[in-house]
Motif scaffolding. Structure first.
Motif, PDB file in Angstrom:
ATOM      1  N   ASN A  67       0.817  -1.122  -0.149  1.00 53.01           N
ATOM      2  CA  ASN A  67       0.140  -0.104  -0.009  1.00 53.01           C
ATOM      3  C   ASN A  67       0.692   1.208   0.018  1.00 53.01           C
ATOM      4  OD1 ASN A  67      -2.388  -1.633   0.095  1.00 53.01           O
ATOM      5  ND2 ASN A  67      -2.483  -1.518   2.260  1.00 53.01           N
ATOM      6  N   THR A  68       1.945   0.985   0.750  1.00 54.38           N
ATOM      7  CA  THR A  68       2.733   2.215   0.582  1.00 54.38           C
ATOM      8  C   THR A  68       3.274   2.612  -0.994  1.00 54.38           C
ATOM      9  OG1 THR A  68       3.809   1.770   2.737  1.00 54.38           O
ATOM     10  CG2 THR A  68       5.064   3.321   1.394  1.00 54.38           C
ATOM     11  N   ARG A  70       1.906   1.814  -3.668  1.00 52.65           N
ATOM     12  CA  ARG A  70       0.760   2.024  -4.314  1.00 52.65           C
ATOM     13  C   ARG A  70       0.179   3.527  -4.157  1.00 52.65           C
ATOM     14  NH1 ARG A  70      -0.645  -0.946  -8.723  1.00 52.65           N
ATOM     15  NH2 ARG A  70      -3.105  -0.275  -8.509  1.00 52.65           N
ATOM     16  N   ASN A  71       0.078   3.813  -3.053  1.00 49.61           N
ATOM     17  CA  ASN A  71      -0.277   5.082  -2.405  1.00 49.61           C
ATOM     18  C   ASN A  71       0.759   6.419  -2.653  1.00 49.61           C
ATOM     19  OD1 ASN A  71      -2.754   4.014  -1.970  1.00 49.61           O
ATOM     20  ND2 ASN A  71      -2.313   3.452   0.195  1.00 49.61           N
ATOM     21  N   GLY A  72       1.977   5.985  -2.556  1.00 44.05           N
ATOM     22  CA  GLY A  72       3.021   7.194  -2.463  1.00 44.05           C
ATOM     23  C   GLY A  72       3.066   7.744  -1.391  1.00 44.05           C
ATOM     24  N   GLU A  73       2.867   7.209  -0.027  1.00 41.61           N
ATOM     25  CA  GLU A  73       2.719   7.814   1.020  1.00 41.61           C
ATOM     26  C   GLU A  73       3.162   7.024   2.020  1.00 41.61           C
ATOM     27  OE1 GLU A  73      -0.046  10.951   3.077  1.00 41.61           O
ATOM     28  OE2 GLU A  73      -0.954   9.083   2.758  1.00 41.61           O
ATOM     29  N   LEU A 147       8.929   8.221  -3.488  1.00 46.85           N
ATOM     30  CA  LEU A 147       7.785   7.920  -3.570  1.00 46.85           C
ATOM     31  C   LEU A 147       6.830   7.989  -4.568  1.00 46.85           C
ATOM     32  CD1 LEU A 147       6.850   7.686   0.484  1.00 46.85           C
ATOM     33  CD2 LEU A 147       7.088   5.736  -1.085  1.00 46.85           C
ATOM     34  N   LYS A 151       4.907   5.464  -6.838  1.00 46.03           N
ATOM     35  CA  LYS A 151       3.694   5.449  -7.148  1.00 46.03           C
ATOM     36  C   LYS A 151       3.382   5.405  -8.666  1.00 46.03           C
ATOM     37  CE  LYS A 151      -0.527   7.971  -5.935  1.00 46.03           C
ATOM     38  NZ  LYS A 151      -1.116   9.114  -5.473  1.00 46.03           N
ATOM     39  N   TYR A 154       4.086   2.202 -10.011  1.00 44.81           N
ATOM     40  CA  TYR A 154       3.074   0.981  -9.670  1.00 44.81           C
ATOM     41  C   TYR A 154       1.618   1.387 -10.602  1.00 44.81           C
ATOM     42  CZ  TYR A 154       5.436  -1.681  -6.310  1.00 44.81           C
ATOM     43  OH  TYR A 154       6.407  -2.370  -5.829  1.00 44.81           O
TER      44      TYR A 154
END
Length: 309
Positions: A67-68, A70-73, A147, A151, A154
């Motif tokens: 998730n990190t 995919r979300n870039g955070e 990130l 992101k 991804y």
């Protein structure tokens, strides 16, 4: 290892996976040795670096790292993780001479509370400075630069996890080798090896989003609605992640754009040495093994049978 590689053991490793692994190494060191606002380092380390899922008897990477990317955070427990410069930086030479970096400077006598305190006459604790007032560490910007490119990669290149898992059905099954003479066996083995290599290459293409999966679903990720300009920016960012020179320039500019602490930004290891990962999971696994264990027989074996073991 990259989240996409952990989610698909058959994935072909690309330059983007290596660049992502470099990001994970930086994060591994930062979360342990830099001040930050993550409240449970052990649990974060467990879920981010050692988290896993079991799907159809196959162990894949966990959700937090995935998730990190995919979300870039960088976030944990529904809160963004921020890194800071140590409040009381100490020269490493002075620290080696016996000065502790954890000992705060003498701030003078504690003033009595005007309104009174609730600690039975004890001086009230010194209030902690708000997070906004703490010195911002430039590694936050470096992580952000990484990130946003991860992101983009991804979104554009990495299929959705459920689609990618179905692609494993496309892996070829090695054909059986029949009994021939030695020359015929060598020839057939070479042919089979070529067929297997071609099949594996085809499967890798399918799992990297260049074909369709066995279920017939397109393996390229569904792009969110965006303008042509936004998509062009996304493509440019994803392209930079696959260029080692671009990443090197990114690191160089990050190190020179903002002054980094000369010393004192490292703090003692924040991972509790007594922390044991997966304690609950191991306890549940042991309980399951005990429950699945067949009941022991009440009758004990005779001395003769025991001596023959």
């Amino acid at each position: 290892m990259s989240a996409s590689a952990l989610a698909d053991p058959r994935k072909r490793i690309l330059v983007q996976d290596d660049m992502e692994s470099f990001f994970h190494i930086l994060l591994y060191l930062a979360i342990r040795y830099l001040p930050h606002d993550c409240r449970n380092v052990g649990l974060f380390m467990d879920q981010y670096f050692d988290g896993h899922l079991e799907i159809d008897g196959e162990y894949l990477g966990g959700d937090l790292k995935w998730n990190t990317m995919r979300n870039g955070e960088l976030a944990f427990a529904q809160a963004k993780i921020t890194f800071y410069v140590a409040d009381d930086p100490v020269d490493p030479l002075a620290q080696a001479a016996g000065t502790s970096a954890d000992t705060p400077p003498n701030s003078g006598p504690v003033k009595e509370s005007v309104e009174g305190d609730s600690l039975g006459g004890q001086p009230p604790p010194t209030p902690t400075a708000p997070a906004q007032a703490r010195p911002w560490h430039p590694i936050n910007d470096l992580f952000t630069y990484f990130l946003i490119r991860l992101k983009a990669h991804y979104i554009l290149k990495v299929p959705h996890r459920a689609v990618r898992n179905r692609a494993k059905a496309a892996n070829p099954i090695p054909p059986k080798i029949r009994s021939f003479t030695q020359e015929q066996s060598i020839k057939e083995n070479n042919e089979n090896a070529q067929k297997m290599a071609a099949g594996i290459f085809k499967a890798n293409k399918e799992m990297n989003g260049k074909a369709t999966t066995a279920a017939g679903t397109p393996s390229t990720p569904a792009l969110p609605k965006m303008t042509a300009t936004e998509k062009a920016e996304l493509v440019a960012l994803a392209k930079e992640l696959g260029d080692q020179d671009e990443i090197g320039a990114l690191l160089f500019s990050s190190l020179n754009a903002t002054p980094w602490p000369k010393y004192g930004d490292r703090v003692p290891d924040q991972l509790d040495p007594k922390y044991r990962r997966n304690v609950e999971e191991r306890a549940a696994s042991q309980a399951k093994r005990r429950a699945d264990r067949p009941p022991e027989s009440d009758s004990r074996p005779s001395k003769t049978s025991r001596s023959m073991r």
